[in-house]
Design an enzyme around this catalytic site. Structure first.
Site, PDB file in Angstrom:
ATOM      1  N   ASP A  59      29.365  14.966  26.262  1.00  0.00           N
ATOM      2  CA  ASP A  59      28.354  15.789  26.935  1.00  0.00           C
ATOM      3  C   ASP A  59      27.310  14.895  27.610  1.00  0.00           C
ATOM      4  OD1 ASP A  59      26.437  17.700  27.644  1.00  0.00           O
ATOM      5  OD2 ASP A  59      26.704  18.843  25.798  1.00  0.00           O
ATOM      6  N   SER A  62      24.229  25.353  24.780  1.00  0.00           N
ATOM      7  CA  SER A  62      23.362  25.082  25.920  1.00  0.00           C
ATOM      8  C   SER A  62      22.083  25.929  25.794  1.00  0.00           C
ATOM      9  CB  SER A  62      24.139  25.399  27.203  1.00  0.00           C
ATOM     10  OG  SER A  62      23.640  24.686  28.300  1.00  0.00           O
ATOM     11  N   HIS A  95      30.131  18.810  28.659  1.00  0.00           N
ATOM     12  CA  HIS A  95      29.374  19.958  28.156  1.00  0.00           C
ATOM     13  C   HIS A  95      30.241  21.217  28.079  1.00  0.00           C
ATOM     14  CE1 HIS A  95      25.660  22.080  27.302  1.00  0.00           C
ATOM     15  NE2 HIS A  95      25.840  22.909  28.310  1.00  0.00           N
ATOM     16  N   ARG A 143      24.423  25.425  42.087  1.00  0.00           N
ATOM     17  CA  ARG A 143      25.532  25.551  41.138  1.00  0.00           C
ATOM     18  C   ARG A 143      26.392  24.286  41.104  1.00  0.00           C
ATOM     19  NH1 ARG A 143      26.984  27.967  36.484  1.00  0.00           N
ATOM     20  NH2 ARG A 143      29.138  28.690  36.463  1.00  0.00           N
TER      21      ARG A 143
END
Lengths: 391, 391
Positions: B329, B164, B362, B233
Site C-alpha cells: 500500500d 481506507s 491499496h 480520479r
C-alpha cells in the site's frame, strides 16, 4: 527542478555565467527524430563552466530534469539571488572542479529554456510549433547534444551526470555513444520508465489537456492552460517529495481552522499553500506544450528499444557506471535503482550502486547535493587513474 | 472503490438486496456539524444483510471508502452483473457471516450515493446545496450514523470495519462511542490524515476546480466539471495501486507505436487507457462536489482533535482493535499502520497489527478480500468469547 538561492560562501563559485547557443540542421538536412518526425533547425542553449583542454578530453556533461534548464552553476547577474541548481557542487575546489574539468550543461531538446521546443518558431511557418511539434525521446535529446560537443571540440566525455530525466540522458549517452563516454552517474533515475511514473505523467498531461485554454496545444495567441499546468506541477511535486519531508515541513498545519466554512479557494492547510505556490511559480517559467513533450519523452524512455532489450543495451556500455539511489525517493525507489545496478553487473557492465541517505525524497539531489561530493570525487579519481597511467 | 463483478459461486450470497433510507433532523433540530455548519435534514442510505437479534447486540457496521456506497454485498437485480464490493466476504458461511451477524452498511454523509451530500436539495431552498454545503468531517459521518443505529434497534456494535476512509470511520467510532463498540478493524487506514495523502487530495480538488464547469460548485444546471473529476480520479487510482501491479498489468505496453505521431488524445500506453477509463467511469457515478466534500473530510481526519491529541484519543478506546496494513500500500504504507498499532498499545489500547501480504497495493482490500477472512474470523471469535461466557 528549481534554481537555488545563493548561499553566503561565494569562494569557488564559477561567478557570472551566460547562456550560449548552438544551432544545426536545415531544410535539406533536418534532424530526424527517433519517432520519424523532423526538425529543420535545432537550437541548443547551453552553459560552460571551466576550460576545455587542448586534447578535448576533460569534458563533463550535465543533463537536467523535466523542468530544468542549462543553468547549473553561477549567476547571470552579480545581484541575482539565484544560483544554478547544482552551484554547491560545481566550481573551483568543488566536487565538479572547474579548475580541472570543462563542464557543459545543455538545455534539453523539447523544453522551453532556450533550446528548440514546441514554443519555438517552426522554420517552415515562422509560427510556434504548438500541436505540430513532433514526438521526441530521451535518445533524441542525447543525439541532439552530440553536434554541440563536436562544435565545442569535445573528444571525450569523462562523465555524463544528471538526476531524474538527466540520469535517463546519462544512461542513453553510455549506450548511444559508448566509445566516447568514460563514466556516467545517473542519480534517482532509471534506464527505462516505470509504469507508475508513466501514470503520474499521464495525469499531469490530462490536467493540462482538461484546461480549455490548452486548445490542443495551439494556445500561443491566448493565455495558455495556466490552471492545468499548475495542477500538473502540483502532482509532480508530490512525487519529488516523500511523506516524511512533508510531515516535517507541513504536516496537518492549518491556515484556516475547521470551525470556519470551507475557504472559497479550498486552501486550508500549509501543505496546500506550498503546492499552490509551486504550481503558480512553474506557470511563469515553463511552457505547457514543453511539459507535454518532455514528459512524453520520459515515458518513451527505454535504452533497450530497438536494441534487443535492456540486457543487450547494458552490454554495449563501456563507461564506468555509478548509479545513485536516494533512500526516500518515491519516484525512483532506491531498491529499483539498486536492481538496475545488479542487472547491469550481470550483463557485464562496470556498474556500482551507492545510496544517498536522505529524507528529502527525490528532491534530495538538489536539497542535499553536497552529499553527492564524496562518491563523485571517488568516481572521478577512478576514471582519472587509467588516463594518467597512459600518459 | 468499485463494485464487483459477480463470481460464479453464488452459494452463501446474501442474494437480492435493496437500499433503505433513514432521515432525521429538522429546521428546529438541525444536525450540527463539527465545523459549525448545520443540516436541517440528514438522509442516510443503507443496506442490511442478516437479522438483528432481539437484544440488538449482533450488529456489524461496514464503512466504505471515498467513492464507495452502501452496496457492500448481494445484487440489486437478479441479472445484475455486479455484486457489492465485499460480496466475497459477506454472506452465509462467509467471514462476515449473515447467519450470525446483522451487517449494516451506510452510505457516508457528504457523498452522493443516497445519503445527504452537496447534490442533495437544501430544505431551505429546495435546490441542491452546491457551494453552500457545509464542511463535514469523518467524525460527522460517524455521528450521523448513530441515529440510524438507534432507529434500527442496535444496542451494541460488535465490530466496525472498513478500509481506507472506512477505516477512518472505524477509528472514530471507537473513540466517539467507546461504550457500544466491541471491536474495530481499520484496513489500510489511519487515525489521522497524512501530509502526503492530503497533498494528493489537494491536487485532485485543484483538478476539479481548474475545470471552468465547476463554477465554484454551483454547476447543477450545467454539465459539471467532468474533465476535472476524471483527472482527479486518475490521480486517486495511482495511489490505489502500486508500481508492481502496474508493471504486471500494463508496464510500458503501447497501443500506439513510437513511429507514429503523438495521438491527438495523447494516449499511447495501456496504462493510460486504464486511467482514462477509470476517470470516465467515475464521472458517470459520482458528483464532483461530493468528491470535494468527502476528500476534505478525509483531510480533516484526526481522532485526536479537540481531545488532547492522538494518545489521549487512544486511551478512550475500549474496543479490541485489529489494524490491518497492506504490504504494498502506498497510500497507507504498512509501516505507518504498524506504527499506529504500537502507539495504541503504548497508550493502553487493545491493539494488534496484522499485515496482509499482497502486491495489489491499496486496492488489495477489494482485489484480494478473501485474504481478510482468517484474521476477521479470529477477531470475531475473540470478541464473541467474553459474551458467550457472560450468558
Amino acid at each position: 527542478m528549481a534554481e537555488e538561492m545563493l548561499g553566503g560562501d561565494a569562494a569557488g563559485s564559477v561567478g557570472i555565467v551566460q547562456r550560449e547557443y548552438y544551432t544545426f540542421g536545415s531544410a535539406n538536412e533536418p534532424f530526424v527524430l527517433e519517432g520519424g518526425g523532423t526538425l529543420e533547425e535545432v537550437v541548443t542553449c547551453y552553459e560552460v563552466y571551466g576550460t576545455l583542454n587542448s586534447s578535448g578530453d576533460n569534458a563533463i556533461l550535465i543533463a537536467h530534469g523535466l523542468t530544468g534548464s542549462s543553468h547549473a552553476a553561477g549567476r547571470f547577474k552579480p545581484d541575482s539571488p539565484y544560483a544554478g541548481y547544482w552551484d554547491r557542487i560545481i566550481g573551483k575546489g568543488r566536487p565538479l572542479d572547474t579548475d580541472r574539468w570543462c563542464i557543459i550543461a545543455p538545455n534539453a531538446l523539447g523544453g522551453c529554456r532556450g533550446s528548440t521546443g514546441p514554443a519555438s518558431p517552426d522554420p517552415r511557418t515562422g509560427k510556434p510549433y504548438g500541436s505540430r511539434f513532433p514526438t521526441i525521446t530521451i535518445r533524441d535529446m542525447v543525439r541532439a547534444q552530440r553536434p554541440l560537443l563536436d562544435h565545442l571540440g569535445v573528444r571525450r566525455l569523462r562523465l555524463v551526470i544528471g538526476a531524474s530525466m538527466g540520469g535517463m540522458q546519462a544512461f542513453e549517452w553510455a549506450v548511444t555513444y559508448p566509445d566516447i563516454v568514460d563514466a556516467i552517474c545517473p542519480i534517482g533515475s532509471s534506464p527505462i520508465q516505470s509504469a507508475q511514473a508513466l501514470a503520474f505523467n499521464h495525469c499531469m498531461r490530462r490536467a493540462i489537456m482538461a484546461d480549455p485554454e490548452w486548445r490542443n496545444g495551439d494556445y500561443y495567441d491566448g493565455p495558455g492552460p495556466r490552471a492545468g499546468l499548475a495542477v500538473a506541477r502540483m502532482i509532480g511535486h508530490i512525487t519529488y517529495l516523500c511523506d516524511d519531508v512533508m510531515e516535517r515541513k507541513f504536516g496537518l498545519r492549518t491556515s484556516t481552522p475547521i470551525s470556519e466554512p470551507e475557504p472559497s479557494d479550498w486552501t486550508r492547510f500549509a501543505m496546500e499553500e506550498y503546492l499552490d505556490e509551486e504550481g503558480r511559480l512553474l506557470v511563469h517559467r515553463f511552457d505547457a506544450n514543453a511539459y507535454m513533450a518532455v514528459s512524453r519523452a520520459i515515458d518513451l524512455h527505454d535504452i533497450g528499444r530497438e536494441r534487443g532489450g535492456l540486457a543487450a543495451a547494458y552490454r554495449r556500455i563501456r563507461a564506468r557506471c555509478l548509479l545513485i539511489g536516494i533512500s526516500s525517493d518515491i519516484l525512483f525507489p532506491p531498491e529499483s535503482v539498486r536492481g538496475v545496478g545488479e542487472a547491469m553487473q550481470a550483463a557485464g557492465a562496470d556498474a556500482t550502486y551507492w545510496e544517498m541517505e536522505s529524507n528529502y525524497g527525490h528532491d534530495a539531489f538538489l536539497e542535499e547535493q553536497t552529499k553527492l561530493g564524496p562518491p563523485l570525487l571517488q568516481l572521478l579519481s577512478e576514471i582519472e587513474t587509467p588516463l594518467a597511467a597512459a600518459r
